[in-house]
Scaffold this active site. Structure first.
Site, short mmCIF file in Angstrom:
data_model
loop_
_atom_site.label_atom_id
_atom_site.label_comp_id
_atom_site.label_asym_id
_atom_site.label_seq_id
_atom_site.Cartn_x
_atom_site.Cartn_y
_atom_site.Cartn_z
N GLU A 1 -11.93 -2.78 -5.30
CA GLU A 1 -11.64 -3.34 -6.16
C GLU A 1 -12.73 -3.85 -6.79
OE1 GLU A 1 -8.37 -4.41 -5.94
OE2 GLU A 1 -7.34 -2.81 -4.71
N GLU B 1 -4.95 -0.27 -1.54
CA GLU B 1 -5.22 -0.89 0.05
C GLU B 1 -5.13 -0.52 0.83
OE1 GLU B 1 -3.92 -2.10 -2.65
OE2 GLU B 1 -5.09 -4.35 -3.58
N GLN C 1 -9.07 -7.41 -2.38
CA GLN C 1 -9.39 -8.25 -3.54
C GLN C 1 -8.98 -9.89 -2.75
OE1 GLN C 1 -8.79 -7.75 -7.65
NE2 GLN C 1 -10.88 -7.49 -7.27
N ASP D 1 -4.13 -12.25 -0.20
CA ASP D 1 -2.62 -11.50 0.10
C ASP D 1 -2.02 -10.45 -0.37
OD1 ASP D 1 -0.84 -14.38 -1.34
OD2 ASP D 1 -3.82 -14.06 -2.27
N TYR D 2 -3.33 -9.39 -0.78
CA TYR D 2 -3.20 -7.96 -0.48
C TYR D 2 -3.98 -7.52 0.21
CZ TYR D 2 -2.95 -9.63 -4.85
OH TYR D 2 -2.32 -10.88 -6.16
N HIS E 1 -1.74 -15.46 -4.38
CA HIS E 1 -3.21 -16.10 -4.81
C HIS E 1 -3.18 -17.15 -3.87
CE1 HIS E 1 -2.05 -13.90 -8.88
NE2 HIS E 1 -3.32 -12.90 -8.64
#
Ligand code: TPP
Length: 805
Positions: free
Chosen positions: A494, A525, A547, A550-551, A592
């Site tokens: 991304e 993802e 990115q 956390d993701y 984040h």
């Protein structure tokens, strides 16, 4: 009566081919029936078979060429038999869990039956010429998990077709004409991954031909509980390519029992995918499952009488037989004869496969029984030994574990006796242990000459000319050099393309190397990682970006189930040297700033997990992984992009070895072990501690998997005799992992003079804002206090407890 349409079709079919297809379909059905019987009689543990799906798979096999790839699931035995990627012996060997790569090349007995795979690698771990082989990526059990890698398997063809610099890689592609064939059951299309993957395949124009085997059920749950309108065809209508457009899929719907229609559809669809380079979906409906879902239960429990009667009538084998007779390709009598022959053939092969499986186990048992018998002659516990031996020999179908357990029990009985033949028993046990270690635990990581663990270290070189620049510029220089030296490196994620990623590591590199080398992806993802897995299986070197750390959780399932287990579950038959790049540690708030490291490292054993404290170290890790043939995750430190570092003159060559911690501050009193963003916090605390006379040694682990392979932390502990582990994961997370590694594995407990301590984040997710961060994650004040408390315990006079009254 044969109608005109059928007459035409008959003209198009070669009698011998039709009969051969019937023979194969029948053979496959027999394998399913006999396979089930083997489970019911206790010879195999579990069985799941491809009965009811034979015909479309034969049609699919006709469209499949060398160089093509399959990404499918457990129903595909007929396809695998038809393309010659599976033999009947291998089918039964896997059913019996025959732990030998020659007998079960797909998994060497490590996967349950019907988990198909071909071997892409030679025995030394190097690639075969994949354009000369029939290729199947290795199956996994979670429904739909074959979809993410399908994205990359199909997209690789486009890259090989459109990137001139890849044209010379003829070992992996012949001009990018290869199709990635996917298969999935109707119920599994309800998985999110399915939709994410087909959207990605469409956007990327990946060369994919996806088949949906629709038998109206997902185990016992009928389609109306799975899908809106109960019909996947109507749901995927929006993906259909409009006339004149180059966006979307060709979509076909065909009956699963209609042989001529199936053959025609697969021919048309595959030719179109190869010529037009657009993906296609074939929805094969009206399929059946004659024996029910698996050996776990019977389908009579959940299918109505009416459905069962329909399934008997529309069984694709029954319909195929009728069609052959009606079309006069063969008489009923001829087919009866074929059926007899195939039934016998399958039974013969099964017997041989069983003998092959059981004979070495029986031989090992006999050998052990002889050793025990010999011991009985001189031991004062002969009765007990005899009992063990007789029990072992009494087992009709022993497992290796039965012999091992008998050997262990016998050794325990003989613990106080000194008998010469005891050595033989110990030798038998040790030999068996090491061969079973190899049988079940080898190849978690690469065993090839490109293993990441043997890549030589190349230290950074600095000169008076070395500039000091921002961290993101360091990475940018590293990636630029990597893209220039190796055309197989493809970066995506991304905002990676036009923007050059949110922190500009790839800034300007899309302009320089083109949109296919450095590209943007959708927010997806799971399939970013899947795309990378499929591409890497076809010889490319993807750097896939998630990115934020956390993701990564969205992709963690596929990393765990597919990527990390790949080499191990094929016992070195396949590899996917994927680099996953992400950033984490210390921004703000719940989503984040995460550092759920233990969750990650415990789920991706089989990958390397690297946590560089700055961008020079990160560059060194990228270079190391790019030289190796293994997958790795690199977590960059979020607040490092805007910090300045000196650019080494050899940024394109430097390598950081894996599993080698670095002492970033020497000290005498306490060893503090940490990594990533916490390094700076601990160093800050170290300065303050030195002002009160405490001298800590700070060790940056840098590489969580593998962890300190030379046991250097133990060396530091020998000197300081005290240890504190610090990170921002939850309590009991990675600090506990590091503690176990050092105290148990490295025997570090021997050197401790104070109890070992951990300092982690709070068990909740980090709160937003500077204060939220201060009270959620470890900070320099806490490090100071944790270290001080240890010293206060040791020397209360010099270090008075100032924190309680
Ligand atoms: C993620 C996940 N959830 C549940 C299961 C258990 N499971 C195995 S097969 C299956 C049904 C799949 O049905 P379908 O996709 O229609 O394929 P079929 O078996 O009918 O060919 C389920 C629920 C699983 N393997 N993986």
């Amino acid at each position: 009566m044969v109608d005109k349409k059928t007459e035409e079709l008959i003209e198009n079919f070669n009698r011998e081919e039709v009969i051969a297809d019937y023979r194969l379909a029948y053979q496959s059905r027999q394998a399913s029936l006999i396979g089930r019987r083997e489970v019911m009689s206790g010879k195999a543990k579990f069985g799941i078979f491809g009965d009811g799906k034979e015909l479309p798979q034969i049609a699919m096999a006709k469209a499949f060429r060398k160089g093509d790839f399959r990404s499918g699931y457990y129903r595909d035995q007929t396809f695998m038999l038809a393309v010659g990627a599976l033999t009947l012996s291998e089918f039964f060997a896997q059913l019996y869990a025959h732990a030998d790569v020659e007998a079960d090349p797909a998994s060497a007995g490590r996967s349950m039956n019907a988990h198909f795979s071909t071997r892409s690698l030679n025995s030394d771990g190097s690639w075969k010429n994949l354009t000369e082989t029939i290729n199947s990526s290795p199956d996994v059990s979670p429904t739909g998990s074959q979809m993410p890698r399908l994205v990359g398997l199909g997209y690789a063809s486009r890259l090989y077709r459109e990137l001139d610099d890849l044209k010379s890689y003829t070992q992996f592609s012949q001009g990018g004409m290869e199709i990635a064939f996917g298969t999935i059951g109707n119920a599994s299309t309800a998985e999110g991954m399915f939709w994410e993957a087909i959207n990605a395949i469409g956007v990327l124009k990946a060369q994919v031909l996806l088949s949906i085997w629709d038998d109206c059920f997902g185990i016992s749950v009928p389609s109306d509980h799975q899908l809106v309108k109960q019909n996947i065809s109507s749901l995927i209508e929006g993906f259909r390519v409009e006339p004149g457009s180059e966006n979307g899929f060709d979509i076909y719907t065909v009956l699963g029992w209609d042989y001529p229609a199936l053959v025609k559809t697969y021919q048309e669809a595959s030719e179109s995918v190869r010529q037009k380079h657009l993906p296609a979906i074939i929805h094969v409906h009206e399929l059946t499952q004659p024996q029910g879902h698996s050996t776990s239960g019977s389908h009579e429990r959940y299918k109505s009488e009416q459905r069962l009667a329909w399934e008997a009538e529309f069984d694709c084998l029954v319909k195929f037989r009728e069609w052959i007779i009606e079309s006069k390709f063969a008489a009923a009598f001829d087919l009866d004869q074929i059926e007899d022959e195939e039934r016998n053939q399958v039974e013969e092969t099964r017997k041989e496969a069983w003998e092959d499986y059981i004979s070495p186990i029986l031989a090992e048992r006999a050998n052990l029984a002889n050793i025990i018998a010999e011991l009985e002659e001189t031991s004062s516990h002969s009765e007990q030994l005899e009992k063990i031996r007789n029990k072992l020999l009494g087992l009709l179908t022993p497992f290796r574990r039965d012999s091992m357990s008998a050997a262990r029990q016998a050794l325990a009985i003989l613990r106080n006796e000194t008998l010469t033949s005891k050595d033989k028993l110990l030798e038998w046990k040790n030999l068996s242990e090491s061969s079973n270690e190899e049988r079940y635990s080898s190849h978690l990581y690469s065993q090839s000459s490109q293993s990441a663990l043997i890549i030589e270290e190349v230290k950074s070189i600095y000169s008076s000319e070395s500039p000091t620049i921002y961290g993101f510029e360091i990475l940018n220089t590293c990636f630029d050099a990597a893209l220039a030296r190796d055309p197989r490196i493809i970066a995506f994620g991304e905002d990676v393309g036009r923007l050059g990623d949110v922190n500009q590591g790839f800034r300007g590199l899309q302009d320089k190397y083109g949109e296919l080398r450095v590209s943007d992806t959708g927010i997806r993802e799971v399939t970013i990682v899947g795309q990378a897995i499929g591409m890497a299986m076809r010889g490319l070197r993807p750097i896939a970006e998630i990115q934020y750390l956390d993701y990564l959780l969205y992709a963690l399932q596929i990393m765990s189930d597919d990527l990390a287990s790949l080499q191990w579950r094929t016992k070195g038959g396949a590899k996917a040297p994927v680099i996953i790049r992400t950033r984490g540690h210390r921004l703000e708030g719940i989503w984040h700033s995460g550092s759920p490291m233990a969750g990650i490292i415990h789920l991706v054993r089989g990958m390397h997990v690297l946590v560089p404290r700055n961008m020079v170290q990160a560059s060194g890790f990228y270079n190391t992984l790019l030289l190796s043939d293994e997958p790795g995750l690199i977590i960059e430190v979020l607040n490092g992009y805007r910090l300045k570092e000196q650019l080494p003159d050899n940024i394109d060559e430097l390598t950081v070895p894996l599993g080698v911690p670095e002492v970033i501050r020497k000290g005498q009193d306490i060893t503090v072990v940490t990594y990533g963003a916490c390094c700076r916090i601990v160093l800050e605390a170290a300065e303050r501690l030195s002002q009160v006379g405490i001298d800590i040694e700070v060790i940056d682990v840098q590489s969580l998997l593998p962890f300190d392979i030379h046991y250097s932390i133990n060396g530091s502990l020998k000197k300081t005799n005290r240890i504190l582990f610090v990170d921002e994961d939850v309590p009991g997370g990675t600090t506990a992992y590091m503690l176990q590694e050092v105290l148990e594995k490295q025997d570090g407990y021997r050197w401790l003079d104070s109890s070992p301590r951990t300092l982690s984040g709070k068990p909740h997710r980090p709160a937003y804002g500077s204060d939220g961060d201060y009270w959620s994650k470890p900070n320099a004040d806490q490090v100071f206090e944790s270290v001080y408390e240890i010293m206060a315990e040791v020397d209360p006079v010099n270090y008075p407890n100032y924190l309680s009254s």
